[in-house]
Write an enzyme that holds these catalytic residues in place. Structure first.
Site, PDB file in Angstrom:
ATOM      1  N   LYS A 112       0.799   3.212  -8.564  1.00  0.00           N
ATOM      2  CA  LYS A 112       0.731   1.863  -8.275  1.00  0.00           C
ATOM      3  C   LYS A 112       1.559   1.054  -9.365  1.00  0.00           C
ATOM      4  O   LYS A 112       2.074   0.151  -9.109  1.00  0.00           O
ATOM      5  CB  LYS A 112      -0.595   1.248  -7.941  1.00  0.00           C
ATOM      6  CG  LYS A 112      -1.180   1.763  -6.507  1.00  0.00           C
ATOM      7  CD  LYS A 112      -2.318   0.934  -5.989  1.00  0.00           C
ATOM      8  CE  LYS A 112      -2.726   1.294  -4.818  1.00  0.00           C
ATOM      9  NZ  LYS A 112      -3.724   0.493  -4.235  1.00  0.00           N
ATOM     10  N   LYS A 194       3.318   8.535   1.258  1.00  0.00           N
ATOM     11  CA  LYS A 194       2.463   8.412   2.265  1.00  0.00           C
ATOM     12  C   LYS A 194       2.502   7.186   2.728  1.00  0.00           C
ATOM     13  O   LYS A 194       3.152   6.138   2.279  1.00  0.00           O
ATOM     14  CB  LYS A 194       1.033   8.663   1.313  1.00  0.00           C
ATOM     15  CG  LYS A 194       0.656   7.541   0.467  1.00  0.00           C
ATOM     16  CD  LYS A 194      -0.610   7.520   0.177  1.00  0.00           C
ATOM     17  CE  LYS A 194      -0.920   6.061  -0.382  1.00  0.00           C
ATOM     18  NZ  LYS A 194      -2.524   5.607  -0.800  1.00  0.00           N
ATOM     19  N   LYS A 197       0.002   0.553   2.911  1.00  0.00           N
ATOM     20  CA  LYS A 197      -0.077  -0.898   3.330  1.00  0.00           C
ATOM     21  C   LYS A 197       0.885  -1.859   2.696  1.00  0.00           C
ATOM     22  O   LYS A 197       1.131  -2.863   3.207  1.00  0.00           O
ATOM     23  CB  LYS A 197      -1.620  -1.341   3.051  1.00  0.00           C
ATOM     24  CG  LYS A 197      -2.562  -0.771   4.238  1.00  0.00           C
ATOM     25  CD  LYS A 197      -3.779  -1.757   4.033  1.00  0.00           C
ATOM     26  CE  LYS A 197      -5.208  -0.838   4.070  1.00  0.00           C
ATOM     27  NZ  LYS A 197      -5.655  -0.557   2.839  1.00  0.00           N
TER      28      LYS A 197
END
Ligand code: TYM
Length: 327
Positions: A112, A194, A197
């Site tokens: 992230k 993956k 969102k």
């Protein structure tokens, strides 16, 4: 006594079929067997910048989606994390028992933060401590999550064991439960990453509230490969991902699916896949519309949930404070 299940989901971005197939669907299916607590983790959401109005609206939208997906207030508590302050309080205490080295091993932070390591918030780095607090406050036995959250649940286990060995039995040591298939649904545009969102590419994810036409167009544009045969094969991530999604929505076995598409082309697979998704999501979408038409009812379901479980969280927090010499 039923085992306690706890799990959480962030009210950010759009909830997609990866969240649904790996987590929400399992939460719903196993509700009768467990004592369930599900949490909309708005405190986790603010680890990255959020618009305050949008965040509040998204928390309520997610509550409606989860009830629409089948979370039953008679069998499960669904609540918003920031409504119980014990989450933040326990997270601080756990922070003081988690070595930096454990935290630095968390792969999701590395993904992230990417190249922005010096700019992202301390909260993003520390996010697993808050997640451990969520889990440990409620004497959780099992944490049903997708593959990407396994390492975080293991950190919660480790800190529970460390605290118990220092201060005596305090926390129930939880374990992650990962579904055997669907634990990792990949992006339609890039089947090597993956479904996420936070990814903004329009063709990346199928969201639970997408219209039938949006679903069809995303599926038809999904990345595949230049081969022909339609079969489950992890070395062909695009087709494998589409087949995995088909498996979940159709309820057919892998061999039945391979037989069904024997001799057919990718366009046939995509057309059929789009239709099973459209039909699979239709009841959820119509219940969602009913629920959001009455926000007062929705808010009251959430606050009833909070009052049922706040005493559990406060009891754990008091015990921990007492053990450490606080309060
Ligand atoms: P979140 O909001 O990112 O995701 C919610 C759930 O969906 C799963 N998931 C996926 N599964 C398969 N394929 C994908 N592409 C995919 N993307 C997401 C996640 O594994 C998760 O089960 N930190 C957590 C929320 C959380 C939590 C908790 C979970 C906070 N506290 C305590 C369990 C227990 C998160 O950000 O999930």
């Amino acid at each position: 006594m039923k085992k306690r299940v706890f799990s959480g989901i962030q009210p950010t971005g759009n909830i997609h079929i990866g969240n649904y197939l790996s987590a929400i669907k399992h939460w719903v299916a196993s509700q009768p067997e467990y004592d369930n607590i599900f949490c909309i983790v708005d405190l986790h959401a603010i680890t990255v910048p959020q618009d305050p109005k949008v965040l509040k609206a998204k928390s309520l939208e997610l509550a409606a989606l989860l009830f629409a997906a089948g979370i039953d207030p008679q069998q499960s508590v669904l609540f918003v994390q920031s409504h119980i302050s014990a989450h933040s309080e326990l997270a601080w205490i756990l922070n003081c028992f988690i070595p930096m080295g454990w935290m630095q091993r968390m792969t999701q932070f590395k993904e992230k933060a990417g190249t922005q390591r010096e700019q992202v918030s301390v909260g993003l780095f520390d996010y697993p401590a808050l997640m451990a607090a969520d889990i440990l406050l409620y004497n959780t036995d099992e944490v049903p999550v997708g593959e990407d959250q396994k390492q975080h649940v293991e950190l919660a286990r480790d800190v529970a064991q460390r605290f118990n060995s220092l201060y005596g039995e305090t926390f129930v040591v939880p374990r992650a439960v990962i579904p055997p298939s669907g634990a990792r649904i990949m992006g339609l545009d890039d089947p090597t990453s993956k479904m996420s969102k936070s990814e903004t590419n329009a063709g990346h994810a199928i969201n639970l509230l997408d219209s039938p036409d949006e679903i069809r167009s995303k599926v038809m544009r999904a990345t595949t490969d230049s081969l022909r045969e339609i079969r489950f094969d992890e070395n062909r991530p695009g087709v494998n991902n589409l087949l995995t999604i088909y498996e979940h929505f159709s309820g057919l076995s892998q061999s039945e699916i391979e037989a069904k598409f024997d001799g057919k082309g990718y366009a046939d697979l995509k057309r059929e896949l789009a239709e099973v998704i459209v039909e699979g999501l239709r009841p959820l979408q119509s219940r969602y519309r009913e629920l959001t038409a009455d926000p007062t009812h929705l808010n009251s379901l959430l606050s009833e949930g909070v009052s049922k479980i706040r005493p559990i969280a406060e009891k754990t927090l008091r015990l921990v404070q007492d053990r450490v010499g606080l309060g």
